[in-house]
Motif scaffolding. Structure first.
Motif, PDB file in Angstrom:
ATOM      1  N   LEU A   1       0.819  -1.213   0.000  1.00  0.00           N
ATOM      2  CA  LEU A   1       0.000   0.000   0.000  1.00  0.00           C
ATOM      3  C   LEU A   1       0.851   1.261   0.000  1.00  0.00           C
ATOM      4  O   LEU A   1       0.608   2.200  -0.745  1.00  0.00           O
ATOM      5  N   PHE A   2       1.877   1.296   0.849  1.00  0.00           N
ATOM      6  CA  PHE A   2       2.617   2.535   1.059  1.00  0.00           C
ATOM      7  C   PHE A   2       3.655   2.774  -0.027  1.00  0.00           C
ATOM      8  O   PHE A   2       4.536   1.947  -0.260  1.00  0.00           O
ATOM      9  N   ALA A   3       3.586   3.931  -0.661  1.00  0.00           N
ATOM     10  CA  ALA A   3       4.526   4.267  -1.726  1.00  0.00           C
ATOM     11  C   ALA A   3       5.949   4.413  -1.207  1.00  0.00           C
ATOM     12  O   ALA A   3       6.910   4.285  -1.960  1.00  0.00           O
ATOM     13  N   THR A   4       6.107   4.684   0.092  1.00  0.00           N
ATOM     14  CA  THR A   4       7.436   4.834   0.664  1.00  0.00           C
ATOM     15  C   THR A   4       7.944   3.539   1.291  1.00  0.00           C
ATOM     16  O   THR A   4       9.046   3.520   1.837  1.00  0.00           O
ATOM     17  N   ASP A   5       7.149   2.482   1.242  1.00  0.00           N
ATOM     18  CA  ASP A   5       7.477   1.178   1.828  1.00  0.00           C
ATOM     19  C   ASP A   5       7.484   1.197   3.349  1.00  0.00           C
ATOM     20  O   ASP A   5       7.712   0.181   3.992  1.00  0.00           O
ATOM     21  N   THR A   6       7.284   2.351   3.962  1.00  0.00           N
ATOM     22  CA  THR A   6       7.173   2.441   5.412  1.00  0.00           C
ATOM     23  C   THR A   6       5.718   2.743   5.734  1.00  0.00           C
ATOM     24  O   THR A   6       4.856   2.753   4.865  1.00  0.00           O
ATOM     25  N   SER A   7       5.430   3.038   6.979  1.00  0.00           N
ATOM     26  CA  SER A   7       4.094   3.504   7.326  1.00  0.00           C
ATOM     27  C   SER A   7       3.915   4.947   6.874  1.00  0.00           C
ATOM     28  O   SER A   7       2.839   5.513   7.011  1.00  0.00           O
ATOM     29  N   GLY A   8       4.988   5.543   6.300  1.00  0.00           N
ATOM     30  CA  GLY A   8       4.922   6.934   5.871  1.00  0.00           C
ATOM     31  C   GLY A   8       5.258   7.916   6.971  1.00  0.00           C
ATOM     32  O   GLY A   8       5.381   9.104   6.727  1.00  0.00           O
ATOM     33  N   PHE A   9       5.434   7.422   8.196  1.00  0.00           N
ATOM     34  CA  PHE A   9       5.643   8.314   9.325  1.00  0.00           C
ATOM     35  C   PHE A   9       6.966   8.004  10.023  1.00  0.00           C
ATOM     36  O   PHE A   9       7.096   6.972  10.688  1.00  0.00           O
ATOM     37  N   PRO A  10       7.952   8.865   9.873  1.00  0.00           N
ATOM     38  CA  PRO A  10       9.246   8.621  10.513  1.00  0.00           C
ATOM     39  C   PRO A  10       9.182   8.803  12.019  1.00  0.00           C
ATOM     40  O   PRO A  10       8.242   9.402  12.555  1.00  0.00           O
ATOM     41  N   ARG A  11      10.184   8.293  12.689  1.00  0.00           N
ATOM     42  CA  ARG A  11      10.333   8.457  14.132  1.00  0.00           C
ATOM     43  C   ARG A  11      11.714   9.031  14.424  1.00  0.00           C
ATOM     44  O   ARG A  11      12.627   8.900  13.608  1.00  0.00           O
ATOM     45  N   ILE A  12      11.853   9.649  15.595  1.00  0.00           N
ATOM     46  CA  ILE A  12      13.129  10.195  16.033  1.00  0.00           C
ATOM     47  C   ILE A  12      13.536   9.505  17.335  1.00  0.00           C
ATOM     48  O   ILE A  12      12.709   9.369  18.249  1.00  0.00           O
ATOM     49  N   ALA A  13      14.769   9.046  17.399  1.00  0.00           N
ATOM     50  CA  ALA A  13      15.257   8.418  18.634  1.00  0.00           C
ATOM     51  C   ALA A  13      15.326   9.473  19.733  1.00  0.00           C
ATOM     52  O   ALA A  13      15.999  10.501  19.592  1.00  0.00           O
ATOM     53  N   ALA A  14      14.617   9.220  20.828  1.00  0.00           N
ATOM     54  CA  ALA A  14      14.600  10.163  21.948  1.00  0.00           C
ATOM     55  C   ALA A  14      15.838  10.026  22.824  1.00  0.00           C
ATOM     56  O   ALA A  14      16.121  10.903  23.636  1.00  0.00           O
ATOM     57  N   GLN A  15      16.556   8.931  22.664  1.00  0.00           N
ATOM     58  CA  GLN A  15      17.787   8.687  23.422  1.00  0.00           C
ATOM     59  C   GLN A  15      18.633   7.696  22.642  1.00  0.00           C
ATOM     60  O   GLN A  15      18.174   7.094  21.679  1.00  0.00           O
ATOM     61  N   ASP A  16      19.882   7.578  23.051  1.00  0.00           N
ATOM     62  CA  ASP A  16      20.742   6.580  22.412  1.00  0.00           C
ATOM     63  C   ASP A  16      20.129   5.202  22.606  1.00  0.00           C
ATOM     64  O   ASP A  16      19.634   4.872  23.696  1.00  0.00           O
ATOM     65  N   MET A  17      20.149   4.388  21.569  1.00  0.00           N
ATOM     66  CA  MET A  17      19.533   3.069  21.642  1.00  0.00           C
ATOM     67  C   MET A  17      20.161   2.161  20.601  1.00  0.00           C
ATOM     68  O   MET A  17      21.043   2.576  19.834  1.00  0.00           O
ATOM     69  N   GLU A  18      19.706   0.937  20.560  1.00  0.00           N
ATOM     70  CA  GLU A  18      20.211  -0.033  19.608  1.00  0.00           C
ATOM     71  C   GLU A  18      19.053  -0.715  18.905  1.00  0.00           C
ATOM     72  O   GLU A  18      18.055  -1.074  19.532  1.00  0.00           O
ATOM     73  N   ILE A  19      19.166  -0.867  17.592  1.00  0.00           N
ATOM     74  CA  ILE A  19      18.185  -1.607  16.805  1.00  0.00           C
ATOM     75  C   ILE A  19      18.943  -2.613  15.956  1.00  0.00           C
ATOM     76  O   ILE A  19      19.832  -2.235  15.184  1.00  0.00           O
ATOM     77  N   GLY A  20      18.623  -3.870  16.105  1.00  0.00           N
ATOM     78  CA  GLY A  20      19.265  -4.901  15.298  1.00  0.00           C
ATOM     79  C   GLY A  20      20.773  -4.904  15.406  1.00  0.00           C
ATOM     80  O   GLY A  20      21.463  -5.203  14.423  1.00  0.00           O
ATOM     81  N   GLY A  21      21.294  -4.566  16.564  1.00  0.00           N
ATOM     82  CA  GLY A  21      22.731  -4.555  16.771  1.00  0.00           C
ATOM     83  C   GLY A  21      23.424  -3.292  16.295  1.00  0.00           C
ATOM     84  O   GLY A  21      24.655  -3.187  16.386  1.00  0.00           O
ATOM     85  N   VAL A  22      22.658  -2.318  15.806  1.00  0.00           N
ATOM     86  CA  VAL A  22      23.221  -1.059  15.317  1.00  0.00           C
ATOM     87  C   VAL A  22      22.936   0.051  16.328  1.00  0.00           C
ATOM     88  O   VAL A  22      21.806   0.190  16.808  1.00  0.00           O
ATOM     89  N   GLU A  23      23.946   0.842  16.622  1.00  0.00           N
ATOM     90  CA  GLU A  23      23.800   1.945  17.559  1.00  0.00           C
ATOM     91  C   GLU A  23      23.086   3.116  16.879  1.00  0.00           C
ATOM     92  O   GLU A  23      23.525   3.603  15.834  1.00  0.00           O
ATOM     93  N   ILE A  24      22.002   3.558  17.489  1.00  0.00           N
ATOM     94  CA  ILE A  24      21.235   4.688  16.986  1.00  0.00           C
ATOM     95  C   ILE A  24      21.399   5.830  17.987  1.00  0.00           C
ATOM     96  O   ILE A  24      21.114   5.662  19.186  1.00  0.00           O
ATOM     97  N   ALA A  25      21.847   6.979  17.539  1.00  0.00           N
ATOM     98  CA  ALA A  25      22.082   8.107  18.437  1.00  0.00           C
ATOM     99  C   ALA A  25      20.802   8.895  18.662  1.00  0.00           C
ATOM    100  O   ALA A  25      19.921   8.958  17.793  1.00  0.00           O
ATOM    101  N   ALA A  26      20.687   9.501  19.826  1.00  0.00           N
ATOM    102  CA  ALA A  26      19.555  10.379  20.114  1.00  0.00           C
ATOM    103  C   ALA A  26      19.475  11.467  19.047  1.00  0.00           C
ATOM    104  O   ALA A  26      20.483  12.071  18.677  1.00  0.00           O
TER     105      ALA A  26
END
Length: 421
Positions: free
Chosen positions: A300-325
């Motif tokens: 359905l989604f032309a962007t392949d996502t839900s169309g709505f980005p998110r912002i990391a509120a703090q340093d975190m990890e997703i799938g073993g990758v470090e995501i900065a705040a």
């Protein structure tokens, strides 16, 4: 004359530039039939991938089912930060305002969601089935009366969910066409115009809802908008801005996604999966269990996502990758729905699939509020089509079909079909 080394260097630079350009999100290789083929490789080798977005902002693209599902429920990934003042313009995403429920984090999100959640429970939606069926039957009666060929977008895919959500919320039938136009403008994601089309649609929707609220304050009715007004006026649980925004958000979300999903699904079935269409024609009772597979497979989604980005509120990890705040994160539902570790033979449409925990309705606090209604509308519409128009087929070559470019969804503007001899 250039030296061979200089030529080679320029060629290398050109290749690197083309490579960078090809990595700009959203990717051109995606369509309603599925995400860009490169997603399969990324899931296996780089499931959390750094990409450059159309808005010129770097973001993390999450592609694997397990990571996408977990991230959707992770409160450290904020929708509010992605929509607030100074938030990065990702590009390829719909314009949203901070007071929209899809732009909120808890506890504000939970407070608003509770006000309408009761109207969308499976039990209450099921009570709507006779009326929803009646709306579909009236539309198919008209299609058959006018005869072949027909255009399923204006004659079925759009008016069907628009009529249903309009009646649920209390929008006068004569105003539904205006809502369709404004909601489509609001869903525009063309950043080249600075979001002007989206902002104009938003302004028109807001203006209309203000007037409709005034009318329903004077004469309350048995509809959801009247209930929301009571929550605002009697219990003071909604601000006036929230009331207005909630009204047009529910109407827009309540018809546009279903309209596009229905049109895209019919196209996929009659043009690319004829064997699956015939399987439903043989036994229409199979449609309800087949809908989830259609939702998983038809992008359905032309962007392949839900169309709505998110912002990391703090340093975190997703799938073993470090995501900065402060980093932007994009969650690819289309890729997650093709993850071979969850779905056997994931690129095949199998309407008899039994294990199907797809993420098309999302997960976590922002999972689709109207999923039961949307699923029921899909069931009723497809069942009606396979029963009454079993030999339905395209009336033009698929390459002639017009698509509306620049929306959050893959949007057909016309779907000419024929049947009979």
């Amino acid at each position: 004359m250039s030296s061979s080394r200089e030529t080679e260097s320029r060629g290398s630079d050109s290749q690197e530039s083309a490579s960078r350009e090809s990595e700009v999100f959203p990717f051109n290789g995606s369509s309603y039939r599925g995400p860009d083929p490169r997603y399969a490789g990324w899931r296996a080798q780089e499931p959390v991938k750094r990409v450059r977005t159309a808005g010129g902002v770097d973001a993390w693209l999450v592609t694997r089912y397990e990571d996408v599902r977990a991230a959707q429920a992770d409160p450290r990934l904020s929708r509010a930060l992605a929509c607030g003042p100074g938030a990065p313009r990702i590009g390829g995403t719909m314009y949203t305002t901070p007071d929209m429920i899809i732009s909120m984090d808890s506890p504000e999100h939970s407070r608003l969601r509770k006000l309408v959640a009761g109207a969308f429970t499976a039990r209450r939606v099921e009570r709507m089935r006779p009326r929803v069926q009646s709306v579909l039957d009236e539309l198919l009666d008209d299609i058959e009366a006018k005869g072949s060929p027909a255009d399923l977008v204006p004659q079925l895919a759009l008016p069907f969910p628009l009529t249903v959500i309009g009646e649920l919320l209390g929008v006068p039938p004569e105003d539904l066409r205006k809502f369709e136009v404004w909601a489509r403008s609001f869903a525009t994601v063309d950043d080249r115009a600075g979001g002007e089309a989206s902002l104009e649609g938003l302004a028109k929707l807001s203006e209309y809802i203000v007037g409709l609220i005034a009318d329903k304050r004077a004469e309350p009715a048995d509809d959801m908008l009247s209930e929301l007004i009571a929550a605002r006026d009697q219990d003071d649980r909604l601000s006036e801005a929230e009331l207005v925004t909630f009204g047009f958000t529910l109407i827009g979300a309540g018809f546009d996604t279903t309209a596009n999903q229905l049109a895209n699904s019919v196209l996929a079935l009659i043009a690319h999966h004829r064997d699956q269409w015939e399987w439903l024609v043989e036994e229409p009772a199979r449609v309800p269990s087949a809908v989830d597979e259609i939702l998983r497979h038809v992008n359905l989604f032309a962007t392949d996502t839900s169309g709505f980005p998110r912002i990391a509120a703090q340093d975190m990890e997703i799938g073993g990758v470090e995501i900065a705040a402060g980093d932007a994160v994009l969650l690819s539902l289309a890729s997650a729905n093709r993850d071979g570790t969850v779905f056997e033979d994931p690129d095949r449409l199998d309407l008899g699939r039994l294990h199907n925990p797809h993420l098309s309705f999302g997960h976590g606090i922002h999972h689709c509020l109207g999923k039961h209604l949307g699923r029921m509308e899909m069931e009723i519409a497809l069942t009606g089509l396979v029963r009454r128009l079993p030999d339905l087929r395209l009336a033009v070559d698929e390459g002639e079909l017009p698509w509306h470019v620049g929306e959050i969804n893959h949007t057909l503007t016309s779907l000419p079909v024929t049947w009979g001899r």
